[in-house]
Write a protein that holds these residues in place. Sequence first.
Motif, PDB file in Angstrom:
ATOM      1  N   MET A   1      -2.918  18.000  44.639  1.00 55.00           N
ATOM      2  CA  MET A   1      -2.841  18.499  43.277  1.00 55.00           C
ATOM      3  C   MET A   1      -2.743  20.029  43.305  1.00 55.00           C
ATOM      4  SD  MET A   1      -5.256  17.714  39.984  1.00 55.00           S
ATOM      5  CE  MET A   1      -6.600  18.820  40.307  1.00 55.00           C
ATOM      6  N   THR A   2      -2.093  20.549  42.301  1.00 51.10           N
ATOM      7  CA  THR A   2      -1.987  21.980  42.110  1.00 51.10           C
ATOM      8  C   THR A   2      -2.042  22.264  40.612  1.00 51.10           C
ATOM      9  OG1 THR A   2      -0.691  23.951  42.642  1.00 51.10           O
ATOM     10  CG2 THR A   2       0.547  21.994  42.015  1.00 51.10           C
ATOM     11  N   TYR A   3      -2.064  23.492  40.266  1.00 48.65           N
ATOM     12  CA  TYR A   3      -2.015  23.894  38.863  1.00 48.65           C
ATOM     13  C   TYR A   3      -0.686  24.576  38.611  1.00 48.65           C
ATOM     14  CZ  TYR A   3      -6.773  22.528  38.130  1.00 48.65           C
ATOM     15  OH  TYR A   3      -7.903  21.766  37.995  1.00 48.65           O
ATOM     16  N   VAL A   4      -0.208  24.490  37.374  1.00 52.40           N
ATOM     17  CA  VAL A   4       1.051  25.120  36.990  1.00 52.40           C
ATOM     18  C   VAL A   4       0.868  25.889  35.690  1.00 52.40           C
ATOM     19  CG1 VAL A   4       2.491  23.386  38.120  1.00 52.40           C
ATOM     20  CG2 VAL A   4       1.917  23.098  35.724  1.00 52.40           C
ATOM     21  N   VAL A   5       1.696  26.903  35.529  1.00 55.14           N
ATOM     22  CA  VAL A   5       1.713  27.672  34.295  1.00 55.14           C
ATOM     23  C   VAL A   5       2.864  27.137  33.452  1.00 55.14           C
ATOM     24  CG1 VAL A   5       1.941  29.971  33.282  1.00 55.14           C
ATOM     25  CG2 VAL A   5       0.834  29.699  35.508  1.00 55.14           C
ATOM     26  N   THR A   6       2.604  26.924  32.175  1.00 54.73           N
ATOM     27  CA  THR A   6       3.606  26.396  31.251  1.00 54.73           C
ATOM     28  C   THR A   6       4.134  27.511  30.354  1.00 54.73           C
ATOM     29  OG1 THR A   6       2.034  25.887  29.493  1.00 54.73           O
ATOM     30  CG2 THR A   6       2.331  24.199  31.206  1.00 54.73           C
ATOM     31  N   ASP A   7       5.010  27.148  29.435  1.00 53.56           N
ATOM     32  CA  ASP A   7       5.604  28.156  28.546  1.00 53.56           C
ATOM     33  C   ASP A   7       4.606  28.768  27.576  1.00 53.56           C
ATOM     34  OD1 ASP A   7       5.426  25.875  26.899  1.00 53.56           O
ATOM     35  OD2 ASP A   7       7.284  26.347  25.850  1.00 53.56           O
ATOM     36  N   GLY A   8       3.400  28.235  27.524  1.00 56.40           N
ATOM     37  CA  GLY A   8       2.368  28.852  26.699  1.00 56.40           C
ATOM     38  C   GLY A   8       2.055  30.278  27.132  1.00 56.40           C
ATOM     39  N   CYS A   9       2.406  30.613  28.367  1.00 58.35           N
ATOM     40  CA  CYS A   9       2.159  31.957  28.904  1.00 58.35           C
ATOM     41  C   CYS A   9       3.225  32.965  28.442  1.00 58.35           C
ATOM     42  CB  CYS A   9       2.138  31.889  30.428  1.00 58.35           C
ATOM     43  SG  CYS A   9       1.762  33.444  31.260  1.00 58.35           S
ATOM     44  N   ILE A  10       4.400  32.496  28.125  1.00 59.05           N
ATOM     45  CA  ILE A  10       5.505  33.392  27.800  1.00 59.05           C
ATOM     46  C   ILE A  10       5.161  34.271  26.602  1.00 59.05           C
ATOM     47  CG2 ILE A  10       7.920  33.507  27.066  1.00 59.05           C
ATOM     48  CD1 ILE A  10       8.382  30.881  28.588  1.00 59.05           C
ATOM     49  N   ARG A  11       5.388  35.547  26.777  1.00 60.40           N
ATOM     50  CA  ARG A  11       5.137  36.611  25.803  1.00 60.40           C
ATOM     51  C   ARG A  11       3.649  36.873  25.574  1.00 60.40           C
ATOM     52  NH1 ARG A  11       9.619  38.394  22.439  1.00 60.40           N
ATOM     53  NH2 ARG A  11       8.179  40.099  22.067  1.00 60.40           N
ATOM     54  N   CYS A  12       2.771  36.071  26.164  1.00 60.50           N
ATOM     55  CA  CYS A  12       1.337  36.346  26.107  1.00 60.50           C
ATOM     56  C   CYS A  12       0.937  37.072  27.385  1.00 60.50           C
ATOM     57  CB  CYS A  12       0.538  35.061  25.959  1.00 60.50           C
ATOM     58  SG  CYS A  12       0.761  34.256  24.359  1.00 60.50           S
ATOM     59  N   LYS A  13       1.237  36.447  28.510  1.00 61.04           N
ATOM     60  CA  LYS A  13       1.018  37.028  29.840  1.00 61.04           C
ATOM     61  C   LYS A  13      -0.356  37.683  29.986  1.00 61.04           C
ATOM     62  CE  LYS A  13       3.364  39.807  33.310  1.00 61.04           C
ATOM     63  NZ  LYS A  13       4.455  40.755  33.527  1.00 61.04           N
ATOM     64  N   TYR A  14      -1.366  36.933  29.556  1.00 60.42           N
ATOM     65  CA  TYR A  14      -2.736  37.360  29.833  1.00 60.42           C
ATOM     66  C   TYR A  14      -2.948  37.184  31.338  1.00 60.42           C
ATOM     67  CZ  TYR A  14      -3.261  36.474  24.815  1.00 60.42           C
ATOM     68  OH  TYR A  14      -3.117  36.471  23.461  1.00 60.42           O
ATOM     69  N   THR A  15      -3.688  38.034  31.947  1.00 58.68           N
ATOM     70  CA  THR A  15      -3.875  37.921  33.395  1.00 58.68           C
ATOM     71  C   THR A  15      -5.332  37.658  33.781  1.00 58.68           C
ATOM     72  OG1 THR A  15      -3.973  40.338  33.554  1.00 58.68           O
ATOM     73  CG2 THR A  15      -1.835  39.297  33.974  1.00 58.68           C
ATOM     74  N   ASP A  16      -6.091  37.104  32.868  1.00 57.06           N
ATOM     75  CA  ASP A  16      -7.475  36.729  33.167  1.00 57.06           C
ATOM     76  C   ASP A  16      -7.519  35.754  34.350  1.00 57.06           C
ATOM     77  OD1 ASP A  16      -6.973  37.241  30.249  1.00 57.06           O
ATOM     78  OD2 ASP A  16      -9.152  37.368  30.240  1.00 57.06           O
ATOM     79  N   CYS A  17      -6.522  34.887  34.426  1.00 57.30           N
ATOM     80  CA  CYS A  17      -6.432  33.888  35.487  1.00 57.30           C
ATOM     81  C   CYS A  17      -6.264  34.543  36.859  1.00 57.30           C
ATOM     82  CB  CYS A  17      -5.268  32.942  35.221  1.00 57.30           C
ATOM     83  SG  CYS A  17      -3.692  33.799  34.932  1.00 57.30           S
ATOM     84  N   VAL A  18      -5.485  35.594  36.906  1.00 58.31           N
ATOM     85  CA  VAL A  18      -5.232  36.308  38.154  1.00 58.31           C
ATOM     86  C   VAL A  18      -6.531  36.864  38.719  1.00 58.31           C
ATOM     87  CG1 VAL A  18      -4.079  38.327  39.148  1.00 58.31           C
ATOM     88  CG2 VAL A  18      -2.853  36.871  37.524  1.00 58.31           C
ATOM     89  N   GLU A  19      -7.348  37.380  37.836  1.00 63.93           N
ATOM     90  CA  GLU A  19      -8.601  38.013  38.239  1.00 63.93           C
ATOM     91  C   GLU A  19      -9.556  37.046  38.943  1.00 63.93           C
ATOM     92  OE1 GLU A  19     -11.042  41.400  36.150  1.00 63.93           O
ATOM     93  OE2 GLU A  19     -11.336  39.510  35.093  1.00 63.93           O
ATOM     94  N   VAL A  20      -9.532  35.778  38.563  1.00 64.90           N
ATOM     95  CA  VAL A  20     -10.481  34.816  39.133  1.00 64.90           C
ATOM     96  C   VAL A  20      -9.914  33.989  40.281  1.00 64.90           C
ATOM     97  CG1 VAL A  20     -11.791  34.641  36.988  1.00 64.90           C
ATOM     98  CG2 VAL A  20      -9.940  33.001  37.445  1.00 64.90           C
ATOM     99  N   CYS A  21      -8.627  34.082  40.535  1.00 66.35           N
ATOM    100  CA  CYS A  21      -7.995  33.272  41.581  1.00 66.35           C
ATOM    101  C   CYS A  21      -8.465  33.712  42.969  1.00 66.35           C
ATOM    102  CB  CYS A  21      -6.474  33.374  41.493  1.00 66.35           C
ATOM    103  SG  CYS A  21      -5.627  32.383  42.749  1.00 66.35           S
ATOM    104  N   PRO A  22      -9.086  32.806  43.721  1.00 73.66           N
ATOM    105  CA  PRO A  22      -9.602  33.197  45.035  1.00 73.66           C
ATOM    106  C   PRO A  22      -8.533  33.311  46.124  1.00 73.66           C
ATOM    107  CG  PRO A  22     -10.076  30.890  44.637  1.00 73.66           C
ATOM    108  CD  PRO A  22      -9.461  31.437  43.371  1.00 73.66           C
ATOM    109  N   VAL A  23      -7.310  32.830  45.855  1.00 74.72           N
ATOM    110  CA  VAL A  23      -6.266  32.857  46.889  1.00 74.72           C
ATOM    111  C   VAL A  23      -5.029  33.652  46.473  1.00 74.72           C
ATOM    112  CG1 VAL A  23      -7.018  30.742  48.032  1.00 74.72           C
ATOM    113  CG2 VAL A  23      -5.360  30.601  46.158  1.00 74.72           C
ATOM    114  N   ASP A  24      -5.090  34.353  45.363  1.00 76.19           N
ATOM    115  CA  ASP A  24      -3.981  35.209  44.916  1.00 76.19           C
ATOM    116  C   ASP A  24      -2.639  34.471  44.888  1.00 76.19           C
ATOM    117  OD1 ASP A  24      -5.785  37.303  44.677  1.00 76.19           O
ATOM    118  OD2 ASP A  24      -5.378  38.072  46.690  1.00 76.19           O
TER     119      ASP A  24
END
Length: 110
Positions: free
Chosen positions: A1-24
């Motif tokens: 299993m993996t995670y994916v980013v959907t179109d909900g990110c488009i034009r929002c591009k919050y990067t809170d997720c990046v900050e917590v990702c342990p594997v970049d």
Amino acid sequence: MTYVVTDGCIRCKYTDCVEVCPVDCFYAGENMLVINPDECIDCGVCEAECPAEAILPDADPRAEEWLALNRDYSEQWPNMTRKIDAPPDADSFKGEADKFKKYFSPNPHS
């Protein structure tokens, strides 16, 4: 299993997720992020941190159409390893439907 980013990110591009990702495993386009599915360790911490609710596990039927896009663009866009400010108008696009056809940009983050 993996995670994916959907179109909900488009034009929002919050990067809170990046900050917590342990594997970049996040990669940045001009107006959205993607996850490299081969680098994701399936920890799920990013999903809870996304204000736009744009991250889904690939087991979710809604994620299927986004897996190839995440894989393809994670090979083209630069790796993002730290949080940056969201676009000033991000909140006005949060929750908007069908953003891919309207706003998606294949350009990398600059």
